[in-house]
Design an enzyme around this catalytic site. Structure first.
Site, PDB file in Angstrom:
ATOM      1  N   HIS A  43      -9.719   5.021  -6.270  1.00 57.55           N
ATOM      2  CA  HIS A  43      -8.929   5.956  -5.448  1.00 57.55           C
ATOM      3  C   HIS A  43      -7.499   5.452  -5.337  1.00 57.55           C
ATOM      4  CE1 HIS A  43      -9.908   2.691  -2.708  1.00 57.55           C
ATOM      5  NE2 HIS A  43      -8.775   3.010  -2.112  1.00 57.55           N
ATOM      6  N   HIS A 125      -1.231   3.244  -6.092  1.00 67.66           N
ATOM      7  CA  HIS A 125      -1.961   2.547  -7.163  1.00 67.66           C
ATOM      8  C   HIS A 125      -3.467   2.738  -7.007  1.00 67.66           C
ATOM      9  CE1 HIS A 125      -2.003  -0.269  -3.789  1.00 67.66           C
ATOM     10  NE2 HIS A 125      -3.126  -0.748  -4.301  1.00 67.66           N
TER      11      HIS A 125
HETATM   12  P1  2AM Z   1      -5.914  -1.977  -2.171  1.00 67.34           P
HETATM   13  O1  2AM Z   1      -6.722  -1.168  -3.115  1.00 67.34           O
HETATM   14  O2  2AM Z   1      -4.517  -2.173  -2.616  1.00 67.34           O
HETATM   15  O3  2AM Z   1      -6.573  -3.273  -1.782  1.00 67.34           O
HETATM   16  C1  2AM Z   1      -9.655   0.537   1.459  1.00 67.34           C
HETATM   17  O4  2AM Z   1      -9.768  -0.788   1.835  1.00 67.34           O
HETATM   18  C2  2AM Z   1      -8.290   0.806   0.874  1.00 67.34           C
HETATM   19  O5  2AM Z   1      -7.282   0.536   1.841  1.00 67.34           O
HETATM   20  C3  2AM Z   1      -7.960  -0.028  -0.352  1.00 67.34           C
HETATM   21  O6  2AM Z   1      -7.453   0.842  -1.332  1.00 67.34           O
HETATM   22  C4  2AM Z   1      -6.894  -0.994   0.068  1.00 67.34           C
HETATM   23  O7  2AM Z   1      -5.839  -1.112  -0.821  1.00 67.34           O
HETATM   24  C5  2AM Z   1      -6.337  -0.373   1.318  1.00 67.34           C
HETATM   25  N1  2AM Z   1      -6.081  -1.403   2.312  1.00 67.34           N
HETATM   26  C6  2AM Z   1      -6.959  -2.291   2.786  1.00 67.34           C
HETATM   27  N2  2AM Z   1      -6.370  -3.076   3.722  1.00 67.34           N
HETATM   28  C7  2AM Z   1      -5.089  -2.664   3.822  1.00 67.34           C
HETATM   29  C8  2AM Z   1      -3.976  -3.051   4.612  1.00 67.34           C
HETATM   30  N3  2AM Z   1      -4.065  -4.025   5.512  1.00 67.34           N
HETATM   31  N4  2AM Z   1      -2.803  -2.384   4.435  1.00 67.34           N
HETATM   32  C9  2AM Z   1      -2.706  -1.404   3.535  1.00 67.34           C
HETATM   33  N5  2AM Z   1      -3.727  -0.977   2.760  1.00 67.34           N
HETATM   34  C10 2AM Z   1      -4.900  -1.599   2.907  1.00 67.34           C
END
Ligand code: 2AM
Length: 176
Positions: A43, A125
């Site tokens: 996603h 991304h």
């Molecule tokens: P990532 O794929 O770049 O790790 C579910 O966890 C989604 O939320 C993931 O796509 C993750 O991004 C994002 N995510 C998790 N923790 C986060 C944070 N503290 N700040 C921003 N995005 C976050």
């Protein structure tokens, strides 16, 4: 103590592209590069909300339901590695305006509702691999994964029996 859930707004990758990406990823990266994300979990995060109450979730869903943003297409034609976060990702060289506006709206509504938002600029991304802390050789440029997005959704994230599971809670159409 009130119940909370870990929630985020995201654009799901359509199942056909999920399957194609997973095959392509297996050809492009060695098993040592990092931990592959399950196809169904691929996603683009629009706004991360953290652990929030049902009441706050409802308020944010009501705001999401009022959003009127045009549908958009994007081409996943860029890849990168964030060694600090241990993430290998796919992105786009030209983020569509509709995507940036949608994320900005959701992130500002989240911030106003008290959900901490990272001060880092939004970089749309798809996380492909996690735990990628060592040097990784990235796929040569020239790949293209075009995707049409016609809706966005709210997901919960739960870690159960050693696996991260995302569940779609609600979805809203973009204007076509
Ligand atoms: P990532 O794929 O770049 O790790 C579910 O966890 C989604 O939320 C993931 O796509 C993750 O991004 C994002 N995510 C998790 N923790 C986060 C944070 N503290 N700040 C921003 N995005 C976050």
């Amino acid at each position: 103590m009130s119940d909370t859930r870990r929630l985020f707004f995201a654009l799901p990758i359509p199942p056909k592209t999920q399957r194609a990406l997973v095959k392509w990823r297996a050809d492009q990266f060695s098993a040592e590069a990092g931990r592959p994300i399950a196809a169904a979990n691929l996603h683009i995060t629009l706004a991360f909300l953290g652990d929030i109450s049902e009441q706050k979730s409802q308020a944010l869903q009501n705001m999401a339901a009022r959003i009127k943003q045009p549908a958009f297409s994007l081409d996943l034609d860029d890849a990168g590695h964030w060694p600090g976060a241990g993430v290998v990702w796919l992105g786009t060289r030209r983020a569509p305006r509709g995507l940036l506006q949608l994320a900005e709206l959701l992130r500002s509504q989240a911030a106003r509702s008290g959900c901490y938002q990272s001060p880092l600029p939004f970089h749309p991304h798809v996380t492909l691999l996690r735990g990628a802390t060592k040097a990784v050789s990235l796929p040569p440029s020239g790949f293209h994964w075009p995707i049409d997005f016609e809706y966005f959704a709210l997901y919960s994230s739960e870690f159960r029996r050693g696996r991260t599971r995302y569940e779609q809670i609600a979805a809203w159409p973009l204007i076509t």
